[in-house]
Design an enzyme around this catalytic site. Structure first.
Site, short mmCIF file in Angstrom:
data_model
loop_
_atom_site.label_atom_id
_atom_site.label_comp_id
_atom_site.label_asym_id
_atom_site.label_seq_id
_atom_site.Cartn_x
_atom_site.Cartn_y
_atom_site.Cartn_z
N HIS A 174 12.99 2.88 -21.43
CA HIS A 174 11.90 2.64 -22.37
C HIS A 174 10.82 1.79 -21.69
O HIS A 174 11.13 0.85 -20.97
CB HIS A 174 12.43 1.93 -23.62
CG HIS A 174 11.44 1.84 -24.74
ND1 HIS A 174 10.45 0.89 -24.78
CD2 HIS A 174 11.27 2.61 -25.84
CE1 HIS A 174 9.72 1.06 -25.88
NE2 HIS A 174 10.20 2.10 -26.54
N GLU A 224 8.84 -0.49 -22.66
CA GLU A 224 8.87 -1.94 -22.92
C GLU A 224 9.93 -2.63 -22.05
O GLU A 224 9.69 -3.70 -21.50
CB GLU A 224 9.14 -2.21 -24.40
CG GLU A 224 9.07 -3.69 -24.72
CD GLU A 224 9.44 -4.00 -26.16
OE1 GLU A 224 10.02 -5.09 -26.38
OE2 GLU A 224 9.16 -3.19 -27.06
N THR A 230 11.69 -5.26 -28.54
CA THR A 230 11.23 -5.65 -29.88
C THR A 230 11.47 -4.61 -30.96
O THR A 230 11.37 -4.92 -32.14
CB THR A 230 9.71 -5.96 -29.86
OG1 THR A 230 9.00 -4.77 -29.51
CG2 THR A 230 9.39 -7.08 -28.88
N CYS A 258 1.90 -1.26 -37.54
CA CYS A 258 2.07 -2.71 -37.47
C CYS A 258 0.81 -3.28 -36.83
O CYS A 258 -0.06 -2.55 -36.35
CB CYS A 258 3.31 -3.06 -36.64
SG CYS A 258 3.18 -2.52 -34.91
N ASN A 274 11.41 2.62 -32.60
CA ASN A 274 11.58 2.05 -33.94
C ASN A 274 11.71 3.14 -35.00
O ASN A 274 12.40 2.96 -36.00
CB ASN A 274 10.45 1.07 -34.27
CG ASN A 274 9.14 1.75 -34.62
OD1 ASN A 274 8.89 2.06 -35.77
ND2 ASN A 274 8.29 1.97 -33.62
N CYS A 298 1.17 -5.48 -26.95
CA CYS A 298 1.39 -6.18 -28.21
C CYS A 298 1.71 -7.65 -27.93
O CYS A 298 2.55 -7.96 -27.07
CB CYS A 298 2.55 -5.54 -28.97
SG CYS A 298 3.02 -6.46 -30.46
N CYS A 326 10.60 -7.53 -33.54
CA CYS A 326 9.34 -7.86 -34.20
C CYS A 326 9.46 -7.79 -35.72
O CYS A 326 10.30 -7.09 -36.28
CB CYS A 326 8.21 -6.98 -33.69
SG CYS A 326 7.94 -5.45 -34.58
#
Length: 341
Positions: A129, A131, A169, A17, A229, A101, A199
């Site tokens: 995680h 994030e 995300t 991405c 993801n 990001c 996202c």
């Protein structure tokens, strides 16, 4: 079964991405401009091959900022970090490059804004995680982690009329909305973020897998096990109707037994996976009779993010100046101690 009956459904979009592409290029550019070593806090993206490739070029991955020697350059990964980590880097006299990001940065800013307005923030995501840790660190006194629908029952808030949800995300879109629905049932006045937190790339890759899942006997997802993801893509494939779905880092990890009774194989990859790894999987399948490749296109992607602005500065000089500043500050102190002696 004849070889002619065998086919591959190849997801589009798949792989890198814009946020991952930006982060990986940022490490490579930093190594070119400033020379090795460049320290990176946590894996720049969650992919074994990418990390190993960058290590060979001179990147050093560390778990904690304290592991980075004073006067060095450290890069923060695409997953983002809490404000406390920036403070640690400043205390360690480090020059920093923030490769977070931009879509994660958006969630951080939402967390700060809602915390400033004294909302309780329900952050949907997976405990531990990177994030989630980074976002939670933006407003720790206001954020409660909700790790799926099963967590909703134990959630408590101060004022049910001032509650908002945000999310990691890289989650499954469907599972996230299932959690949101459960939260709305408990807190009818729950506010949604101004724009979708999951996202675009995560959503597009899941959409492509949904389209192929009903037709594929087997879906192979290329990605690492710590990639949220990528793991979600396996789950989405199974829910979409695939008989089997497996996550592999490399083609060599595919088990030939998975192909028994299979005529259609779906292939995709997580958002942190370079396409060379998918090409190796396609070659592996081709050698076993799966030569017919059909593209399953779910969306067009044209988003590009500019590189971190820090790459336009002389970070080695900045790091050296920080060290010199510390030395200058400590000199009067040492002189005072000597005169006392």
């Amino acid at each position: 079964m004849t070889a002619a009956a065998r086919r591959v459904l190849l997801a589009a979009p798949r792989g890198y991405c814009a946020g991952v592409d930006r982060a990986v290029i940022a490490v490579e550019k930093a190594l070119e401009q400033y020379g090795a070593p460049i320290y990176v806090r946590h894996e720049i993206v969650h992919n074994k091959y990418v990390v190993q490739t960058l290590e060979k070029k001179g990147a050093i991955f560390v778990e904690q900022t304290a592991e980075v020697p004073e006067g060095s350059i450290v890069m923060f990964s695409a997953h983002g970090v809490a404000p406390a980590v920036h403070d640690e880097a400043e205390r360690g006299k480090l020059a920093t490059i923030d490769a977070t990001c931009p879509l994660v940065t958006k969630v951080h800013k939402e967390a700060v804004r809602f915390a400033n307005e004294d909302f309780d923030i329900l952050l949907i995501g997976h405990e531990g995680h990177e994030e989630v840790i980074g976002t939670s660190g933006e407003a720790p006194d206001h954020i409660t982690l909700v790790d799926g629908p099963a967590d909703v029952a134990k959630v408590e808030v101060r004022d049910p009329s001032k509650v908002v949800w945000l999310s990691q995300t890289t989650l499954s879109v469907d599972e996230t909305m299932e959690t949101v629905d459960a939260l709305k049932e408990k807190f009818p006045q729950l506010i949604s973020p101004p724009s979708d937190d999951i996202c675009y790339a995560t959503q597009n890759r899941q959409l492509a897998v949904k389209q192929m899942g009903a037709e594929a006997d087997l879906v192979i997802v290329v990605g690492s096990r710590n990639s949220s993801n990528s793991v979600r893509l396996v789950e989405v494939a199974k829910l979409a109707g695939a008989r089997e779905a497996h996550l592999v880092d490399f083609a060599a990890e595919i088990d030939e037994a998975w192909l028994e009774g299979v005529s259609t194989v779906g292939v995709t990859s997580g958002a942190s996976v370079p396409d060379v790894l998918v090409e190796q999987v396609l070659e592996w399948l081709s050698q076993r009779g799966f030569e017919d490749v059909e593209i399953v296109k779910a969306a067009e992607e044209s988003i590009v993010f500019s590189l971190p602005k820090e790459l336009r500065r002389d970070l080695r000089a900045e790091a050296a100046a920080k060290l010199a500043g510390r030395a200058a500050a400590s000199a009067p102190e040492q002189a005072g101690q000597q005169s006392e002696g």
